[in-house]
Design a protein around this motif. Sequence first.
Motif, short mmCIF file in Angstrom:
data_model
loop_
_atom_site.label_atom_id
_atom_site.label_comp_id
_atom_site.label_asym_id
_atom_site.label_seq_id
_atom_site.Cartn_x
_atom_site.Cartn_y
_atom_site.Cartn_z
N GLY A 107 37.88 23.74 22.24
CA GLY A 107 36.82 24.68 22.35
C GLY A 107 36.40 24.93 23.83
N LEU A 108 36.55 23.62 24.56
CA LEU A 108 36.47 23.81 25.98
C LEU A 108 37.40 24.80 26.63
CD1 LEU A 108 34.48 23.08 28.37
CD2 LEU A 108 36.03 21.05 28.41
N GLY A 109 38.59 24.09 26.30
CA GLY A 109 39.72 24.97 26.88
C GLY A 109 39.77 26.41 26.60
N MET A 110 39.62 26.93 25.36
CA MET A 110 39.59 28.44 24.99
C MET A 110 38.48 29.00 25.68
SD MET A 110 41.13 28.25 21.27
CE MET A 110 41.09 29.97 20.81
N GLU A 111 37.36 28.50 25.75
CA GLU A 111 36.28 29.19 26.21
C GLU A 111 36.35 29.34 27.73
OE1 GLU A 111 32.66 31.23 26.14
OE2 GLU A 111 34.11 30.68 24.60
N VAL A 112 36.72 28.56 28.56
CA VAL A 112 37.19 28.34 29.96
C VAL A 112 38.09 29.43 30.32
CG1 VAL A 112 38.03 27.27 31.95
CG2 VAL A 112 36.34 26.13 30.61
N ALA A 113 39.12 29.59 29.39
CA ALA A 113 40.38 30.53 29.46
C ALA A 113 39.66 31.82 29.39
CB ALA A 113 41.34 30.43 28.66
N ARG A 114 38.85 32.37 28.35
CA ARG A 114 38.27 33.61 27.93
C ARG A 114 37.27 33.90 29.04
NH1 ARG A 114 34.01 35.83 26.48
NH2 ARG A 114 32.58 33.87 26.85
N ILE A 115 36.47 32.79 29.59
CA ILE A 115 35.59 33.33 30.86
C ILE A 115 36.27 33.84 32.02
CG2 ILE A 115 33.92 32.46 32.18
CD1 ILE A 115 32.68 30.76 29.91
N VAL A 116 37.48 33.01 32.38
CA VAL A 116 38.09 33.22 33.52
C VAL A 116 38.76 34.66 33.66
CG1 VAL A 116 40.12 32.64 34.92
CG2 VAL A 116 38.31 30.96 34.41
N ALA A 117 39.56 35.08 32.18
CA ALA A 117 40.17 35.96 32.03
C ALA A 117 39.02 37.32 31.94
CB ALA A 117 41.05 36.01 30.74
N THR A 118 38.01 37.04 31.19
CA THR A 118 37.14 38.44 31.18
C THR A 118 36.35 38.75 32.35
OG1 THR A 118 36.75 37.68 29.00
CG2 THR A 118 35.40 39.05 29.88
N ARG A 119 36.26 37.56 33.39
CA ARG A 119 35.62 37.91 34.65
C ARG A 119 36.45 38.46 35.52
NH1 ARG A 119 30.76 34.83 35.79
NH2 ARG A 119 31.20 35.11 38.17
N ALA A 120 37.86 38.16 35.60
CA ALA A 120 38.70 38.76 36.42
C ALA A 120 38.99 40.23 35.98
CB ALA A 120 40.24 38.01 36.31
N ALA A 121 39.05 40.63 34.68
CA ALA A 121 39.20 42.07 34.10
C ALA A 121 38.06 42.80 34.61
CB ALA A 121 39.37 41.72 32.76
N ALA A 122 36.76 42.02 34.36
CA ALA A 122 35.52 43.04 34.89
C ALA A 122 35.59 43.37 36.06
CB ALA A 122 34.32 42.09 34.41
N LYS A 123 35.99 42.36 37.00
CA LYS A 123 36.01 42.77 38.33
C LYS A 123 36.86 43.71 38.73
CE LYS A 123 36.54 40.49 43.06
NZ LYS A 123 36.76 39.12 43.68
N LYS A 124 38.06 43.76 38.02
CA LYS A 124 39.15 44.73 38.19
C LYS A 124 38.59 46.16 37.68
CE LYS A 124 43.17 46.01 39.73
NZ LYS A 124 43.44 45.83 41.34
N TRP A 125 37.89 46.19 36.52
CA TRP A 125 37.64 47.41 35.79
C TRP A 125 36.27 47.86 36.83
CZ3 TRP A 125 38.56 50.27 31.85
CH2 TRP A 125 37.60 51.05 31.47
N HIS A 126 35.56 47.33 37.31
CA HIS A 126 34.40 47.78 38.31
C HIS A 126 35.26 48.45 39.36
CE1 HIS A 126 31.12 46.87 35.65
NE2 HIS A 126 31.57 45.31 35.87
N THR A 127 36.04 47.66 39.73
CA THR A 127 36.95 48.30 41.15
C THR A 127 37.20 49.53 40.81
OG1 THR A 127 37.39 46.05 41.91
CG2 THR A 127 38.58 48.00 42.81
N TRP A 128 38.19 49.57 39.59
CA TRP A 128 38.71 51.09 39.29
C TRP A 128 37.78 52.13 39.01
CZ3 TRP A 128 42.17 48.35 34.88
CH2 TRP A 128 43.38 48.01 35.58
N LYS A 129 36.41 51.67 38.31
CA LYS A 129 35.40 52.65 38.33
C LYS A 129 34.83 53.14 39.57
CE LYS A 129 33.04 53.14 34.77
NZ LYS A 129 32.72 53.88 33.58
N GLU A 130 34.74 52.22 40.42
CA GLU A 130 34.14 52.74 41.75
C GLU A 130 35.13 53.76 42.40
OE1 GLU A 130 33.31 49.15 43.81
OE2 GLU A 130 31.68 48.86 42.74
N ALA A 131 36.71 53.32 42.27
CA ALA A 131 37.34 54.21 42.91
C ALA A 131 37.52 55.67 42.16
CB ALA A 131 38.91 53.40 42.79
N ALA A 132 37.27 55.63 40.91
CA ALA A 132 37.51 56.99 40.23
C ALA A 132 35.98 57.69 40.61
CB ALA A 132 37.35 56.67 38.88
N ALA A 133 34.97 57.01 40.83
CA ALA A 133 33.59 57.76 41.11
C ALA A 133 33.86 58.44 42.48
CB ALA A 133 32.76 56.83 41.03
N LYS A 134 34.52 57.66 43.32
CA LYS A 134 34.71 58.11 44.79
C LYS A 134 35.64 59.39 44.78
CE LYS A 134 33.79 53.83 47.17
NZ LYS A 134 34.42 52.86 48.40
#
Length: 97
Positions: free
Chosen positions: A67-94
């Motif tokens: 439970g702990l391992g899977m949730e930590v992995a999910r949080i880390v991966a989702t946050r990293a992907a969200a950061k990249k997603w927002h970077t792409w969205k900002e670049a597309a808007a520019k």
Amino acid sequence: MSDDKSAEKPDLQWRILGGLIGLAVGFASRKVLGFAWEKATGRKPPANADSPDISLGEAIAYAVVMGLGMEVARIVATRAAAKKWHTWKEAAAKDAL
């Protein structure tokens, strides 16, 4: 409170991508944690923690580790992907300007 609807609700594209990332990370982390469990304990991970063949302590330890391992992995991966997603969205808007 802002009138900007995009700030309140994530994009459908991100929700789909986030769900797919969660599934992939869940599958991969379960495999990695199962392998680590086997190396650490010398036994295969319990297929059914409710089985009377598994001690209560082992069942609880396995549940906590997974439970702990899977949730930590999910949080880390989702946050990293969200950061990249927002970077792409900002670049597309520019680029659109």
